[in-house]
Design an enzyme around this catalytic site. Structure first.
Site, PDB file in Angstrom:
ATOM      1  N   ASP A 189       0.865  -1.186   0.000  1.00  0.00           N
ATOM      2  CA  ASP A 189       0.000   0.000   0.000  1.00  0.00           C
ATOM      3  C   ASP A 189       0.896   1.230   0.000  1.00  0.00           C
ATOM      4  O   ASP A 189       2.120   1.113  -0.073  1.00  0.00           O
ATOM      5  CB  ASP A 189      -0.963  -0.022   1.199  1.00  0.00           C
ATOM      6  CG  ASP A 189      -2.300   0.628   0.855  1.00  0.00           C
ATOM      7  OD1 ASP A 189      -2.288   1.811   0.474  1.00  0.00           O
ATOM      8  OD2 ASP A 189      -3.353  -0.039   0.958  1.00  0.00           O
ATOM      9  N   HIS A 260      -2.883   3.333  -4.532  1.00  0.00           N
ATOM     10  CA  HIS A 260      -2.312   2.786  -3.293  1.00  0.00           C
ATOM     11  C   HIS A 260      -0.925   2.182  -3.538  1.00  0.00           C
ATOM     12  O   HIS A 260      -0.612   1.104  -3.037  1.00  0.00           O
ATOM     13  CB  HIS A 260      -3.248   1.734  -2.681  1.00  0.00           C
ATOM     14  CG  HIS A 260      -4.460   2.331  -2.031  1.00  0.00           C
ATOM     15  ND1 HIS A 260      -4.400   3.017  -0.842  1.00  0.00           N
ATOM     16  CD2 HIS A 260      -5.768   2.351  -2.413  1.00  0.00           C
ATOM     17  CE1 HIS A 260      -5.625   3.436  -0.509  1.00  0.00           C
ATOM     18  NE2 HIS A 260      -6.473   3.052  -1.443  1.00  0.00           N
ATOM     19  N   ASP A 322      -8.667  -0.312  -6.044  1.00  0.00           N
ATOM     20  CA  ASP A 322      -9.553   0.655  -5.379  1.00  0.00           C
ATOM     21  C   ASP A 322      -8.928   2.042  -5.310  1.00  0.00           C
ATOM     22  O   ASP A 322      -7.706   2.209  -5.343  1.00  0.00           O
ATOM     23  CB  ASP A 322      -9.878   0.183  -3.946  1.00  0.00           C
ATOM     24  CG  ASP A 322      -8.616  -0.035  -3.107  1.00  0.00           C
ATOM     25  OD1 ASP A 322      -7.640  -0.575  -3.657  1.00  0.00           O
ATOM     26  OD2 ASP A 322      -8.605   0.333  -1.920  1.00  0.00           O
ATOM     27  N   GLU A 323      -9.806   3.020  -5.199  1.00  0.00           N
ATOM     28  CA  GLU A 323      -9.459   4.396  -4.843  1.00  0.00           C
ATOM     29  C   GLU A 323      -8.252   4.931  -5.604  1.00  0.00           C
ATOM     30  O   GLU A 323      -7.293   5.409  -5.007  1.00  0.00           O
ATOM     31  CB  GLU A 323      -9.177   4.473  -3.327  1.00  0.00           C
ATOM     32  CG  GLU A 323     -10.359   4.039  -2.482  1.00  0.00           C
ATOM     33  CD  GLU A 323     -10.071   4.094  -0.989  1.00  0.00           C
ATOM     34  OE1 GLU A 323     -10.883   4.675  -0.268  1.00  0.00           O
ATOM     35  OE2 GLU A 323      -9.035   3.532  -0.541  1.00  0.00           O
ATOM     36  N   TRP A 389     -16.987  -3.695  -1.618  1.00  0.00           N
ATOM     37  CA  TRP A 389     -16.709  -3.103  -0.299  1.00  0.00           C
ATOM     38  C   TRP A 389     -17.465  -1.816  -0.046  1.00  0.00           C
ATOM     39  O   TRP A 389     -17.794  -1.497   1.078  1.00  0.00           O
ATOM     40  CB  TRP A 389     -15.199  -2.891  -0.119  1.00  0.00           C
ATOM     41  CG  TRP A 389     -14.593  -1.769  -0.917  1.00  0.00           C
ATOM     42  CD1 TRP A 389     -14.248  -1.783  -2.236  1.00  0.00           C
ATOM     43  CD2 TRP A 389     -14.259  -0.464  -0.439  1.00  0.00           C
ATOM     44  NE1 TRP A 389     -13.711  -0.577  -2.615  1.00  0.00           N
ATOM     45  CE2 TRP A 389     -13.698   0.257  -1.526  1.00  0.00           C
ATOM     46  CE3 TRP A 389     -14.364   0.176   0.798  1.00  0.00           C
ATOM     47  CZ2 TRP A 389     -13.261   1.575  -1.422  1.00  0.00           C
ATOM     48  CZ3 TRP A 389     -13.915   1.497   0.912  1.00  0.00           C
ATOM     49  CH2 TRP A 389     -13.378   2.179  -0.192  1.00  0.00           C
ATOM     50  N   THR A 465      -5.305  -1.536   9.112  1.00  0.00           N
ATOM     51  CA  THR A 465      -4.556  -1.316  10.358  1.00  0.00           C
ATOM     52  C   THR A 465      -4.021   0.108  10.556  1.00  0.00           C
ATOM     53  O   THR A 465      -3.082   0.310  11.308  1.00  0.00           O
ATOM     54  CB  THR A 465      -3.379  -2.318  10.444  1.00  0.00           C
ATOM     55  OG1 THR A 465      -2.547  -2.151   9.288  1.00  0.00           O
ATOM     56  CG2 THR A 465      -3.859  -3.739  10.535  1.00  0.00           C
ATOM     57  N   GLU A 466      -4.639   1.090   9.899  1.00  0.00           N
ATOM     58  CA  GLU A 466      -4.178   2.470  10.137  1.00  0.00           C
ATOM     59  C   GLU A 466      -4.150   2.773  11.638  1.00  0.00           C
ATOM     60  O   GLU A 466      -3.215   3.399  12.140  1.00  0.00           O
ATOM     61  CB  GLU A 466      -5.118   3.483   9.469  1.00  0.00           C
ATOM     62  CG  GLU A 466      -5.010   3.553   7.961  1.00  0.00           C
ATOM     63  CD  GLU A 466      -6.033   2.675   7.264  1.00  0.00           C
ATOM     64  OE1 GLU A 466      -6.479   1.671   7.867  1.00  0.00           O
ATOM     65  OE2 GLU A 466      -6.389   2.987   6.117  1.00  0.00           O
TER      66      GLU A 466
HETATM   67  C1  ACM Z   1     -10.900  -0.395   0.621  1.00  0.00           C
HETATM   68  O1  ACM Z   1     -11.372  -0.403   1.763  1.00  0.00           O
HETATM   69  N1  ACM Z   1     -10.272   0.671   0.150  1.00  0.00           N
HETATM   70  C2  ACM Z   1     -11.025  -1.535  -0.233  1.00  0.00           C
END
Ligand code: ACM
Ligand code: ZN
Length: 474
Positions: A189, A260, A322-323, A389, A465-466
């Site tokens: 990430d 990411h 994602d994102e 998600w 786990t941030e």
């Molecule tokens: C996600 O929670 N960004 C997959």
């Protein structure tokens, strides 16, 4: 270490022992269960009868768990005599996860194929653990069990906070005790690249380390300056995959792209759009620097995925998806060139092109692609499986177009959310997902046809786990 492991498993199982009867408190609740009169007494004198390799393997796993929960192991023998009380592990050639568990006054029989035996071992462990509060008694019963869903996943983010190989194994044990069959390992990430890749040593020399981390809630934007990092060697990875396999758990690696990806780009900025990236991410949240959509990026990612596939025999490889912010792409001449050459109308289609190109590569090696539901944008890759998600709409859209989906909606499956009163819990990312809500979750939404329902492979819980600073909190 041993005491800590025993304590964790104990904590997880104590929930089940609070209920009024042993068999009604099994988690997950078995498919079919009937109770007989009488009890079987289990103690350190009980023998395990096992002959076939799969039976012995399950018996050994039972012993290692039993040692942690009950503090004793049982002798594994190849034959018994009349006066013995024993637990027979009997191996069938069945490849499913089905098992039969019979508890009688004189003996216990656990029967199944290799996977079924491991699932049945989990049930047996829960009963054995509960027997501690019951003078060693296990009620006579008969259980036929088989899972409703073929995919029962739990994810772990080791990028935001790194978790040791030993801890990951402990996590896998807990998955197995609750009959989960997939461990989704979120290995890369923005804030850290955690898997050794021989061809690109900077991924871990540089990408596995950050100069500091966000501290406290996101809104405060406060940082410490404590260097932080860690990674798994290829030998660590093999060890974990093998450990999981002995518990009939498949490990699916996730290598995030195109977004990411800041940690990878800090190591190899030539695959970013600007050709320059300041550092591995220190703060949570997204970053504008993402993989540039050009040929050299694909060569790099294919090399990485080649090593990943050598380490992970799983049918599925998760590529994130994602994102992904599009700011860099919209101003990048290389990305513009890829858009032009492939007649792509916008950056959503460019993202779709990216994912499809990676899918083609994975498929050519006999693997299947999983991505988060953003991979629907700009057109879904032909064989992709969608992990839904942002609610369940992505999953519904996927199965309606004939694709497979795994349900993992934030509303029910994000275990990084608060699970109780905020005031009584450590800082979390937000949300509220109490146990009852998770347990009641059913992954098949209303309004799907029978054939669409079949494309929902199952569900998955995610643990980001941030805000999980150490193993204890995870
Ligand atoms: C996600 O929670 N960004 C997959
Ligand atoms: Zn670019």
């Amino acid at each position: 270490m041993k005491i800590k492991i025993r304590y964790t498993i104990f904590l997880m199982l104590i929930f089940s022992s609070l209920a009024f009867s042993q068999e009604s408190s099994l988690i997950p609740f078995p498919n079919k269960i009937s109770q007989k009169g009488g009890v079987f007494l289990i103690s350190a004198e009980t023998k395990i009868l096992a002959n076939a390799p799969a039976a012995i393997q399950a018996a050994e796993l039972f012993n290692s768990w039993l040692n942690q929960t009950n503090g004793y192991t049982l002798p594994i023998v190849a034959s018994v005599v009349r006066k013995d009380r024993y637990i027979a592990f009997s191996a069938l050639t069945d490849t499913s996860e089905k098992y039969l568990l019979k508890v009688r006054r004189k003996y216990v029989l656990l029967e199944g194929g290799p996977a079924g035996l491991i699932r049945g071992t989990s049930t047996l462990l829960q009963l054995a653990f509960q027997s501690l509060e019951n003078k060693g008694q296990i009620s006579c019963l008969k259980i036929y069990d088989q899972p409703k869903f073929g995919y029962r996943g739990v994810h772990l983010d080791v990028s935001r906070h790194f978790l040791s190989k030993e801890f990951v194994k402990k996590y896998i044990d807990l998955l197995a005790i609750y009959k989960m069959n997939t461990f989704h390992w979120h290995l890369t990430d923005d804030q850290g690249w955690r898997i050794q890749i021989n061809k690109y040593p900077r991924l871990t020399d540089v990408g596995a380390w950050r100069s500091g981390s966000m501290s406290g809630p996101y809104r405060n934007q406060k940082f410490d300056s404590i260097p932080y990092g860690g990674f798994y060697t290829q030998s660590d990875i093999r060890e974990v995959v093998n450990y999981a396999s002995q518990r009939q758990i498949t490990v699916i690696p996730e290598i995030e792209m195109p977004g990411h990806s800041l940690a990878a780009l800090a190591a190899y900025p030539e695959y970013s759009c600007l050709g320059y990236v300041k550092e591995v991410g220190r703060g949570w949240g997204g970053y504008e620097d993402v993989f540039c959509v050009k040929d050299s990026t694909f060569t790099f990612l294919e090399d990485v995925l080649t090593e990943v596939m050598e380490l992970f025999p799983s049918k599925y490889i998760h590529i994130g998806g994602d994102e992904c912010p599009k700011e860099r792409w919209s101003k990048c001449p290389n990305c513009a060139n890829t858009r032009f050459e492939n007649n792509l109308r916008n950056d959503e289609e460019l993202q779709s092109y990216f994912i499809q190109r990676i899918e083609k590569f994975l498929n050519s090696k006999g693997r299947q692609l999983i991505g988060w539901d953003e991979i629907l944008e700009g057109g879904l890759a032909p064989n992709a499986t969608v992990m839904s998600w942002r609610g369940i709409e992505g999953g519904k859209a996927a199965v309606r177009s004939g694709h497979q989906a795994i349900m993992s909606p934030g509303t029910h499956c994000y275990f990084d959310h608060y699970q109780g009163e905020r005031a009584t819990e450590p800082l979390a990312i937000g949300g509220y997902t109490p146990l009852e809500k998770v347990y009641a979750y059913r992954p098949i939404p209303d309004s799907l046809t029978k054939s669409e329902q079949k494309l929902i492979l199952g569900a998955q819980a995610n643990l980001w786990t941030e805000y999980m600073y150490d193993e204890k909190q995870v």
